[in-house]
Scaffold this active site. Structure first.
Site, PDB file in Angstrom:
ATOM      1  N   THR A 234       0.839  -1.196   0.000  1.00  0.00           N
ATOM      2  CA  THR A 234       0.000   0.000   0.000  1.00  0.00           C
ATOM      3  C   THR A 234       0.873   1.245   0.000  1.00  0.00           C
ATOM      4  OG1 THR A 234      -1.826   1.173   1.089  1.00  0.00           O
ATOM      5  CG2 THR A 234      -0.210   0.197   2.548  1.00  0.00           C
TER       6      THR A 234
ATOM      7  N   ASN B 175      -0.767   3.947   1.129  1.00  0.00           N
ATOM      8  CA  ASN B 175      -1.646   4.729   1.998  1.00  0.00           C
ATOM      9  C   ASN B 175      -1.214   4.546   3.461  1.00  0.00           C
ATOM     10  OD1 ASN B 175      -3.885   5.379   3.707  1.00  0.00           O
ATOM     11  ND2 ASN B 175      -5.223   5.358   1.934  1.00  0.00           N
TER      12      ASN B 175
ATOM     13  N   ASP C 238      -7.720  -3.620  -0.909  1.00  0.00           N
ATOM     14  CA  ASP C 238      -8.435  -2.703  -1.801  1.00  0.00           C
ATOM     15  C   ASP C 238      -9.768  -2.391  -1.146  1.00  0.00           C
ATOM     16  OD1 ASP C 238      -8.252  -1.283  -4.403  1.00  0.00           O
ATOM     17  OD2 ASP C 238     -10.211  -2.208  -4.638  1.00  0.00           O
TER      18      ASP C 238
ATOM     19  N   ASP D 154     -13.666   8.714   6.621  1.00  0.00           N
ATOM     20  CA  ASP D 154     -13.958   8.506   8.054  1.00  0.00           C
ATOM     21  C   ASP D 154     -14.785   9.649   8.674  1.00  0.00           C
ATOM     22  OD1 ASP D 154     -12.881   6.021   8.363  1.00  0.00           O
ATOM     23  OD2 ASP D 154     -11.093   6.647   9.468  1.00  0.00           O
TER      24      ASP D 154
ATOM     25  N   LYS E  33     -13.046   1.501  16.022  1.00  0.00           N
ATOM     26  CA  LYS E  33     -12.933   1.271  14.572  1.00  0.00           C
ATOM     27  C   LYS E  33     -12.165  -0.032  14.309  1.00  0.00           C
ATOM     28  CE  LYS E  33     -11.625   2.922  10.067  1.00  0.00           C
ATOM     29  NZ  LYS E  33     -10.776   3.709   9.177  1.00  0.00           N
TER      30      LYS E  33
HETATM   31  P1  ITT Z   1      -3.350   1.717  -1.922  1.00  0.00           P
HETATM   32  O1  ITT Z   1      -4.057   1.297  -3.213  1.00  0.00           O
HETATM   33  O2  ITT Z   1      -1.939   2.146  -2.146  1.00  0.00           O
HETATM   34  O3  ITT Z   1      -3.497   0.706  -0.818  1.00  0.00           O
HETATM   35  P2  ITT Z   1      -5.380   3.777  -1.905  1.00  0.00           P
HETATM   36  O4  ITT Z   1      -5.658   4.959  -0.995  1.00  0.00           O
HETATM   37  O5  ITT Z   1      -5.270   4.059  -3.385  1.00  0.00           O
HETATM   38  O6  ITT Z   1      -4.084   3.042  -1.349  1.00  0.00           O
HETATM   39  P3  ITT Z   1      -7.701   2.152  -2.468  1.00  0.00           P
HETATM   40  O7  ITT Z   1      -7.410   2.117  -3.929  1.00  0.00           O
HETATM   41  O8  ITT Z   1      -8.091   0.886  -1.801  1.00  0.00           O
HETATM   42  O9  ITT Z   1      -6.476   2.705  -1.622  1.00  0.00           O
HETATM   43  O10 ITT Z   1      -8.794   3.290  -2.246  1.00  0.00           O
HETATM   44  C1  ITT Z   1      -9.635   3.250  -1.190  1.00  0.00           C
HETATM   45  C2  ITT Z   1     -10.078   4.649  -0.826  1.00  0.00           C
HETATM   46  O11 ITT Z   1     -11.268   4.504  -0.034  1.00  0.00           O
HETATM   47  C3  ITT Z   1      -9.056   5.343   0.083  1.00  0.00           C
HETATM   48  O12 ITT Z   1      -8.191   6.169  -0.634  1.00  0.00           O
HETATM   49  C4  ITT Z   1      -9.956   6.138   1.028  1.00  0.00           C
HETATM   50  O13 ITT Z   1     -10.316   7.355   0.437  1.00  0.00           O
HETATM   51  C5  ITT Z   1     -11.199   5.272   1.116  1.00  0.00           C
HETATM   52  N1  ITT Z   1     -11.135   4.400   2.303  1.00  0.00           N
HETATM   53  C6  ITT Z   1     -10.891   3.055   2.358  1.00  0.00           C
HETATM   54  N2  ITT Z   1     -10.898   2.622   3.621  1.00  0.00           N
HETATM   55  C7  ITT Z   1     -11.156   3.690   4.394  1.00  0.00           C
HETATM   56  C8  ITT Z   1     -11.261   3.892   5.780  1.00  0.00           C
HETATM   57  O14 ITT Z   1     -11.093   2.895   6.639  1.00  0.00           O
HETATM   58  N3  ITT Z   1     -11.526   5.125   6.211  1.00  0.00           N
HETATM   59  C9  ITT Z   1     -11.686   6.152   5.368  1.00  0.00           C
HETATM   60  N4  ITT Z   1     -11.582   6.067   4.045  1.00  0.00           N
HETATM   61  C10 ITT Z   1     -11.317   4.837   3.549  1.00  0.00           C
END
Ligand code: ITT
Length: 196
Positions: free
Chosen positions: A9, A11, A72, A155, A175
């Site tokens: 990730t 993120n 994801d 969130d 959470k």
């Molecule tokens: P990676 O692919 O590098 O893991 P990303 O941010 O691009 O990171 P995703 O493609 O899975 O991740 O996108 C999911 C989006 O959904 C993420 O960017 C957040 O905006 C939102 N999201 C997912 N889980 C969340 C959570 O627990 N709390 C708040 N927002 C969330």
């Protein structure tokens, strides 16, 4: 001996949540930074499942001996016909996250369509095993307005069923017990402990 687990990730919020929820006595979580991986993995799959598998698959040839996991995730909102879903990270790109959150709240309030779910797919590779995938949802609703203008993605606007507060307002211990990611990590831990 602890097992090294590479989390695919970019993120940092996800990384923090995995760190808090993985069983530390058994697993040492390492990140893409730790293995020096900087390439972008294009998000072009049509399901959470396939996208999580794609993220894991990008690292297998480079690190076949490691356990590799990827998340994801997304949010599904009634007012948007249960989108943006897999497109959550790229929804309304012209807005800041705060503007986006504010706008989503307004749309849900006006249409009275505020049911929502957070979704998390986790894929896991272990050498000589079929790839494991779990997809989990946490159901709830969109608040009338964002709880703050900072925090992790959506969130500040999502309140889980049974709570008045958004995920951003609730203590992380709650959470990390009930969220989409918490449920998926519980399933992952069950799988890993069974297979290792
Ligand atoms: P990676 O692919 O590098 O893991 P990303 O941010 O691009 O990171 P995703 O493609 O899975 O991740 O996108 C999911 C989006 O959904 C993420 O960017 C957040 O905006 C939102 N999201 C997912 N889980 C969340 C959570 O627990 N709390 C708040 N927002 C969330």
């Amino acid at each position: 001996m602890k097992h090294k687990v590479l989390l695919v990730t970019s993120n940092d919020h996800k990384l923090k949540e995995f760190q808090a929820m993985m069983d530390e006595s058994m697993f040492e979580l390492i990140s893409l930074k730790d293995v020096g991986y900087t390439e972008e993995i294009i998000e072009d799959q049509l399901t959470y499942h396939d996208q999580a598998v794609k993220k894991v698959a990008a690292l297998i040839e480079l690190h076949p001996e490691l356990i590799i996991i990827a998340d994801d995730s997304g949010i599904e909102i009634e007012a948007f016909e249960y989108g943006p879903g897999i497109y959550s990270a790229r929804f309304k790109p012209e807005m800041t996250q705060h503007e986006r959150n504010q706008w989503i709240c307004e749309q849900c309030f006006q249409t009275k369509q505020s049911h929502a779910a957070f979704v998390c797919a986790i894929a896991c590779y272990i050498k000589d095993q079929p790839i494991f995938v779990t997809v989990n949802r946490c159901f709830g609703y969109i608040a009338n307005e964002p709880s703050h203008d900072f925090g992790f993605g959506y969130d500040p606007i999502f309140a889980p069923e049974g709570y008045q507060e958004t995920f951003q307002m609730l203590p992380s211990s709650i959470k990390n017990r009930i969220s989409h990611r918490a449920l998926a990590i519980q399933a992952l831990m069950h799988y890993l402990k069974g297979v290792l």
